[in-house]
Scaffold this motif. Structure first.
Motif, PDB file in Angstrom:
ATOM      1  N   MET A   1       0.853  -1.166   0.000  1.00 27.18           N
ATOM      2  CA  MET A   1       0.000   0.000   0.000  1.00 27.18           C
ATOM      3  C   MET A   1       0.894   1.221   0.000  1.00 27.18           C
ATOM      4  O   MET A   1       1.886   1.275   0.699  1.00 27.18           O
ATOM      5  N   SER A   2       0.536   2.212  -0.756  1.00 31.55           N
ATOM      6  CA  SER A   2       1.345   3.416  -0.847  1.00 31.55           C
ATOM      7  C   SER A   2       0.454   4.643  -0.833  1.00 31.55           C
ATOM      8  O   SER A   2      -0.643   4.637  -1.352  1.00 31.55           O
ATOM      9  N   SER A   3       0.958   5.698  -0.230  1.00 30.45           N
ATOM     10  CA  SER A   3       0.223   6.951  -0.220  1.00 30.45           C
ATOM     11  C   SER A   3       0.763   7.896  -1.283  1.00 30.45           C
ATOM     12  O   SER A   3       0.452   9.066  -1.286  1.00 30.45           O
ATOM     13  N   ASP A   4       1.600   7.392  -2.187  1.00 29.82           N
ATOM     14  CA  ASP A   4       2.165   8.205  -3.258  1.00 29.82           C
ATOM     15  C   ASP A   4       1.123   8.436  -4.347  1.00 29.82           C
ATOM     16  O   ASP A   4       0.980   7.643  -5.275  1.00 29.82           O
ATOM     17  N   ARG A   5       0.369   9.503  -4.214  1.00 29.85           N
ATOM     18  CA  ARG A   5      -0.649   9.847  -5.202  1.00 29.85           C
ATOM     19  C   ARG A   5      -0.045  10.757  -6.248  1.00 29.85           C
ATOM     20  O   ARG A   5       0.851  11.537  -5.978  1.00 29.85           O
ATOM     21  N   THR A   6      -0.550  10.669  -7.471  1.00 29.39           N
ATOM     22  CA  THR A   6      -0.093  11.532  -8.549  1.00 29.39           C
ATOM     23  C   THR A   6      -1.305  12.217  -9.168  1.00 29.39           C
ATOM     24  O   THR A   6      -2.426  11.759  -9.030  1.00 29.39           O
ATOM     25  N   SER A   7      -1.049  13.322  -9.853  1.00 31.26           N
ATOM     26  CA  SER A   7      -2.152  14.020 -10.507  1.00 31.26           C
ATOM     27  C   SER A   7      -2.456  13.408 -11.873  1.00 31.26           C
ATOM     28  O   SER A   7      -3.546  13.556 -12.398  1.00 31.26           O
ATOM     29  N   GLU A   8      -1.481  12.720 -12.461  1.00 32.39           N
ATOM     30  CA  GLU A   8      -1.688  12.046 -13.742  1.00 32.39           C
ATOM     31  C   GLU A   8      -1.541  10.540 -13.537  1.00 32.39           C
ATOM     32  O   GLU A   8      -0.744  10.096 -12.727  1.00 32.39           O
ATOM     33  N   LEU A   9      -2.314   9.784 -14.305  1.00 33.30           N
ATOM     34  CA  LEU A   9      -2.231   8.331 -14.224  1.00 33.30           C
ATOM     35  C   LEU A   9      -0.840   7.856 -14.630  1.00 33.30           C
ATOM     36  O   LEU A   9      -0.319   8.280 -15.652  1.00 33.30           O
ATOM     37  N   LYS A  10      -0.268   6.999 -13.812  1.00 32.07           N
ATOM     38  CA  LYS A  10       0.958   6.292 -14.174  1.00 32.07           C
ATOM     39  C   LYS A  10       0.517   4.889 -14.573  1.00 32.07           C
ATOM     40  O   LYS A  10       0.209   4.067 -13.718  1.00 32.07           O
ATOM     41  N   PRO A  11       0.465   4.618 -15.883  1.00 32.60           N
ATOM     42  CA  PRO A  11      -0.053   3.330 -16.338  1.00 32.60           C
ATOM     43  C   PRO A  11       0.790   2.166 -15.849  1.00 32.60           C
ATOM     44  O   PRO A  11       2.021   2.246 -15.795  1.00 32.60           O
ATOM     45  N   LEU A  12       0.118   1.095 -15.485  1.00 32.68           N
ATOM     46  CA  LEU A  12       0.785  -0.136 -15.084  1.00 32.68           C
ATOM     47  C   LEU A  12       0.782  -1.120 -16.253  1.00 32.68           C
ATOM     48  O   LEU A  12      -0.104  -1.078 -17.103  1.00 32.68           O
ATOM     49  N   ASN A  13       1.763  -1.995 -16.277  1.00 36.67           N
ATOM     50  CA  ASN A  13       1.787  -3.113 -17.210  1.00 36.67           C
ATOM     51  C   ASN A  13       1.073  -4.274 -16.514  1.00 36.67           C
ATOM     52  O   ASN A  13       1.540  -4.760 -15.482  1.00 36.67           O
ATOM     53  N   ILE A  14      -0.033  -4.702 -17.087  1.00 39.67           N
ATOM     54  CA  ILE A  14      -0.889  -5.687 -16.429  1.00 39.67           C
ATOM     55  C   ILE A  14      -0.998  -6.943 -17.283  1.00 39.67           C
ATOM     56  O   ILE A  14      -1.175  -6.872 -18.499  1.00 39.67           O
ATOM     57  N   ALA A  15      -0.890  -8.100 -16.618  1.00 39.21           N
ATOM     58  CA  ALA A  15      -1.083  -9.397 -17.262  1.00 39.21           C
ATOM     59  C   ALA A  15      -2.380 -10.006 -16.745  1.00 39.21           C
ATOM     60  O   ALA A  15      -2.714  -9.865 -15.571  1.00 39.21           O
ATOM     61  N   LEU A  16      -3.106 -10.675 -17.634  1.00 43.92           N
ATOM     62  CA  LEU A  16      -4.367 -11.324 -17.284  1.00 43.92           C
ATOM     63  C   LEU A  16      -4.264 -12.822 -17.522  1.00 43.92           C
ATOM     64  O   LEU A  16      -3.744 -13.261 -18.549  1.00 43.92           O
ATOM     65  N   LEU A  17      -4.786 -13.582 -16.570  1.00 46.88           N
ATOM     66  CA  LEU A  17      -4.825 -15.038 -16.694  1.00 46.88           C
ATOM     67  C   LEU A  17      -6.226 -15.533 -16.393  1.00 46.88           C
ATOM     68  O   LEU A  17      -6.782 -15.211 -15.342  1.00 46.88           O
ATOM     69  N   THR A  18      -6.783 -16.303 -17.312  1.00 47.78           N
ATOM     70  CA  THR A  18      -8.036 -17.001 -17.077  1.00 47.78           C
ATOM     71  C   THR A  18      -7.697 -18.453 -16.780  1.00 47.78           C
ATOM     72  O   THR A  18      -6.976 -19.095 -17.551  1.00 47.78           O
ATOM     73  N   VAL A  19      -8.198 -18.949 -15.663  1.00 51.32           N
ATOM     74  CA  VAL A  19      -7.990 -20.347 -15.282  1.00 51.32           C
ATOM     75  C   VAL A  19      -9.311 -21.076 -15.500  1.00 51.32           C
ATOM     76  O   VAL A  19     -10.301 -20.788 -14.833  1.00 51.32           O
ATOM     77  N   SER A  20      -9.321 -21.989 -16.481  1.00 53.13           N
ATOM     78  CA  SER A  20     -10.560 -22.687 -16.821  1.00 53.13           C
ATOM     79  C   SER A  20     -10.259 -23.954 -17.600  1.00 53.13           C
ATOM     80  O   SER A  20      -9.392 -23.955 -18.483  1.00 53.13           O
ATOM     81  N   ASP A  21     -11.000 -25.000 -17.284  1.00 58.10           N
ATOM     82  CA  ASP A  21     -10.908 -26.244 -18.048  1.00 58.10           C
ATOM     83  C   ASP A  21     -11.832 -26.235 -19.255  1.00 58.10           C
ATOM     84  O   ASP A  21     -11.740 -27.111 -20.109  1.00 58.10           O
ATOM     85  N   THR A  22     -12.737 -25.271 -19.339  1.00 56.45           N
ATOM     86  CA  THR A  22     -13.769 -25.309 -20.373  1.00 56.45           C
ATOM     87  C   THR A  22     -13.768 -24.115 -21.319  1.00 56.45           C
ATOM     88  O   THR A  22     -14.371 -24.197 -22.386  1.00 56.45           O
ATOM     89  N   ARG A  23     -13.122 -23.031 -20.969  1.00 53.59           N
ATOM     90  CA  ARG A  23     -13.189 -21.825 -21.808  1.00 53.59           C
ATOM     91  C   ARG A  23     -11.990 -21.709 -22.736  1.00 53.59           C
ATOM     92  O   ARG A  23     -10.856 -21.928 -22.335  1.00 53.59           O
ATOM     93  N   GLY A  24     -12.319 -21.298 -23.955  1.00 56.63           N
ATOM     94  CA  GLY A  24     -11.291 -20.903 -24.903  1.00 56.63           C
ATOM     95  C   GLY A  24     -11.408 -19.411 -25.110  1.00 56.63           C
ATOM     96  O   GLY A  24     -12.239 -18.744 -24.463  1.00 56.63           O
ATOM     97  N   PRO A  25     -10.632 -18.833 -26.008  1.00 57.22           N
ATOM     98  CA  PRO A  25     -10.683 -17.382 -26.218  1.00 57.22           C
ATOM     99  C   PRO A  25     -12.073 -16.850 -26.553  1.00 57.22           C
ATOM    100  O   PRO A  25     -12.447 -15.774 -26.108  1.00 57.22           O
ATOM    101  N   ASP A  26     -12.852 -17.601 -27.317  1.00 59.05           N
ATOM    102  CA  ASP A  26     -14.182 -17.117 -27.713  1.00 59.05           C
ATOM    103  C   ASP A  26     -15.180 -17.124 -26.560  1.00 59.05           C
ATOM    104  O   ASP A  26     -16.118 -16.328 -26.548  1.00 59.05           O
ATOM    105  N   GLU A  27     -14.998 -18.021 -25.596  1.00 62.75           N
ATOM    106  CA  GLU A  27     -15.926 -18.128 -24.466  1.00 62.75           C
ATOM    107  C   GLU A  27     -15.460 -17.349 -23.236  1.00 62.75           C
ATOM    108  O   GLU A  27     -16.159 -17.285 -22.238  1.00 62.75           O
ATOM    109  N   ASP A  28     -14.292 -16.767 -23.303  1.00 62.41           N
ATOM    110  CA  ASP A  28     -13.710 -16.111 -22.127  1.00 62.41           C
ATOM    111  C   ASP A  28     -14.242 -14.687 -21.963  1.00 62.41           C
ATOM    112  O   ASP A  28     -13.522 -13.702 -22.139  1.00 62.41           O
ATOM    113  N   THR A  29     -15.511 -14.564 -21.604  1.00 58.94           N
ATOM    114  CA  THR A  29     -16.113 -13.243 -21.428  1.00 58.94           C
ATOM    115  C   THR A  29     -15.544 -12.527 -20.210  1.00 58.94           C
ATOM    116  O   THR A  29     -15.443 -11.296 -20.215  1.00 58.94           O
ATOM    117  N   SER A  30     -15.132 -13.254 -19.199  1.00 63.40           N
ATOM    118  CA  SER A  30     -14.536 -12.624 -18.007  1.00 63.40           C
ATOM    119  C   SER A  30     -13.182 -12.012 -18.346  1.00 63.40           C
ATOM    120  O   SER A  30     -12.897 -10.867 -17.996  1.00 63.40           O
TER     121      SER A  30
END
Length: 190
Positions: A1-30
């Protein structure tokens, strides 16, 4: 947790992982909802994967992302319930340096107004590893919407106060990550 606030957004590099035995790219609405939300918020989507509910595959990918100095945050959807194959908490928890207990608590509090006492069946959780902020959400699109809109949109935003996780994630140490893939010797195939 940090209290370092900025007036402009500092974009983060974000990775997403879907864990599923049944979904492929077309069904991955989440996963698609999270991708759209990350990009619309002004962050950079640097990776998106779908893996089956397998502790060791999830742990292997997460270990790479945690070590990668270019990845500041990871959002996982799926595998947080009580089905016998749901294993995201078991895969990720051993990799964490610290847990963000308040994330799971707040997620369940928010989702109680939507799904009532069924919220206790969510094992949503968060943590930190190598300055990588990690959030694990249930697999439903509704749960991802609740988690993003109610918590993640602000906690990943450097402008949010009184505190957010952005500054902490942006202080990720620069390690020689390329060495992980370096092949040594004449006989090694990989």
């Amino acid at each position: 947790m940090s209290s370092d606030r900025t007036s402009e957004l500092k974009p983060l590099n974000i990775a997403l992982l879907t864990v599923s035995d049944t979904r492929g790219p077309d069904e991955d609405t989440s996963g698609q909802f999270l991708e759209d939300s990350v990009v619309e918020a002004g962050h950079r989507l640097v990776a998106r994967r779908i893996l089956p509910d397998d502790i060791y595959l999830v742990r292997a990918l997460m270990s790479q992302w945690i070590a990668d100095p270019e990845i500041h945050a990871v959002i996982i959807t799926g595998g947080t319930g009580f089905h016998e194959r749901d294993s995201t908490p078991e895969a990720v928890a051993p990799l964490l340096d610290k847990t963000i207990d308040g994330f799971g608590e707040e997620f369940r509090r928010l989702s109680a107004s939507e799904i009532g006492t069924s919220t206790i069946q969510s094992r949503a959780f968060g943590g930190l590893a190598n300055h990588t902020v990690i959030f694990c959400l249930p697999g439903s699109t509704g749960a991802c919407r609740t988690g993003w809109n109610g918590i993640l949109a602000t906690q990943l935003d450097s402008r949010h106060g009184p505190c957010n996780f952005s500054a902490l994630a942006l202080r990720k140490p620069d390690r020689p990550y390329q060495r992980v893939q370096e092949v040594i010797g004449q006989r090694a195939e990989r």
